[in-house]
Structure formats: C-alpha cells, structure tokens
Motif scaffolding. Sequence first.
Motif: not given
Length: 315
Positions: A33, A35, A49, A52-53, A57-58
């Motif tokens: 990952d 992130a 999280s 990632r946002t 990446l989401d």
Amino acid sequence: MTVFLLKRILIGLVTLALASMVVFAIMELLPGDPARLMLGMNATAESVSALRTQMGLDDPIHLRYLNWVGGMLVGDFGRSFTYSAPVIGLIAERAVVSLPLALIALVLSTIIAIPVGIFAAARRGRAGDTVSMGAAQIGVAVPNFWFALMLVYVFAVWLQLVPAGGFPGWGGGIWPGLRALILPAVALALPQAAILARVTRSAMLEVLGEDYIRTARAKGMPRRHVLWRHALRNAMIPVLTIMGLQFAFLLAGTIIIENVFYLPGLGRLVFQAITQRDLIVVEGVVMLLVASVIVINLLVDLCYALVDPRLRAAR
C-alpha cells in the motif's frame, strides 16, 4: 514529406498512449500500500485512510487513470506527497541538470567516436584498427560507474582540477555549473563513444566497398575527401540511429552517475521517489522520458532525409 511527418506524429501519439497504460498498470501492480509505505508501519489506520483519500487511491482504477492522463494533457502531473510540491516543478528543477549533462555527454561521445571509427575503417586490419577497436571493446565492457570512480580519484582527489561531486546551480554562472558536469559527462560519454565508434567503423567499411567510392579514388580525389565527404555522409544513417538511442539513454539512464556525483538531476529524483514510494513522481518522470524518446526518434527520422536525399525524394 508532410504525409510522412504526420504518420510519424500519429504513431508517436499512439505509442505515448500505450506507454501511459503500461506505466500506470505497472505502478498499480506493485505490491504494498503506497500510503502505508509512505507513512511507515507504525502509522495509525486513520492516518493511512486519510492519505489514501488524499492521494485518490480509493477511486476506481479507470477514473484514476483518466484523471492522471487528463492532468498531464494540461501540464498538471500531480503533486508529490513526499516533497509537498507539484511534480512538474520538481521535474523542471532537475531537468536543468540532467538535460545539459546528457547533451554534453552526447557531444563528447560524438567528437570521440566518429573520428575513431573513420580512423579504424581507413586502416582496416592494421595496427591502428586493432588498437582503436581494442580500446572500444574495453569501453563497452567496463561500466560507466567504474569510469566515474576513476575520474573522481584522478581529477578530483589527486589533481584537484574539478569538484568531486555536487552541483552549485546555474545562478552562480555558467562555468561553475559546467565545471561540475565535466566528470559526470565524461563518465557517461566514454562507454557510449566506444559503442558509436564500432558502429561508425562498420558503416564506413560497408560504404568503402561501394562502386562510387572506387570511382572517386580512380579520379584521383584525395583520400581525406573520399572519407569525409562521400563515405561518411552515406554511412551516417546507422550512426544517427545509434546517436538518437544514446541521447535517450543518457537522458534516462543517469541514475547511477547522478548518485555517484551527488547531482540533483532526474535520475536522483526517480531513485528517491522509488525508495519513498512516491508513485506520482515516478509516473510523471517516466512519461516525460517516454515522450522525449518519441520526439528524439522523430528528429532522427527527419535527419535521415536531410543526410540522404534519396530518402527525401522517396518520401
């Protein structure tokens, strides 16, 4: 000629589109990952999280690809999360080092290789040919980072003529910047000069066996004119091909040399981005290098027509 140029541009655009898909797919297939790797294994799930946002990446993979390509079309290569700066700005800062370095290395390689190749071809089977091609074989076999280390020891440590590394920037003047690029350019140029010299010799030997060369000699034309005016021009097609490939390699393959000499160029930028898993920087630099290779190949094709009028007439 116009039709040929348009066809080459269309092929280049298709190649660039396919390359973007390949680069994006490879970055997506890398394990781990991004992130999590950027924040470290001790980062909280909330921090990962949120990053990632922020990195997008989401989002669905096709949407991320379209956003990335659409941004590049308008000059937006994204924003580096490691450097907290636009990728295009980072590339511009590093390109002012890598581009002059590649150009200087290519000029040095050409200045060394073409005379050596002509000299070896004109003395085929004699001592000069053997010594020249033996030196070229050594140049091909020895890696450029070894040349770099030897150059640093001799010219920077022992003779103290040039700095061992670092780059002062162009703000302090052209000469200090060029002085810092001399050793890296020589280290890059020597292996490429060895390859180009061998190609030049082979192309010259093929041309020297043609009927028009024998006719020129039979008319009493000086040997130097035969070699430089007639033989070399007709032998330039494969030489130009190798020169185009070499410039693309010099522009993209400076990672080791730039790390040896601590140069803040594109090579070090890619290396640092890979280690820090800053994928948006890697993708931007790779796509820029792919585009440069396509443009260089187009320019080489145009040089073919300038060197050989027969190709221009056929097209």
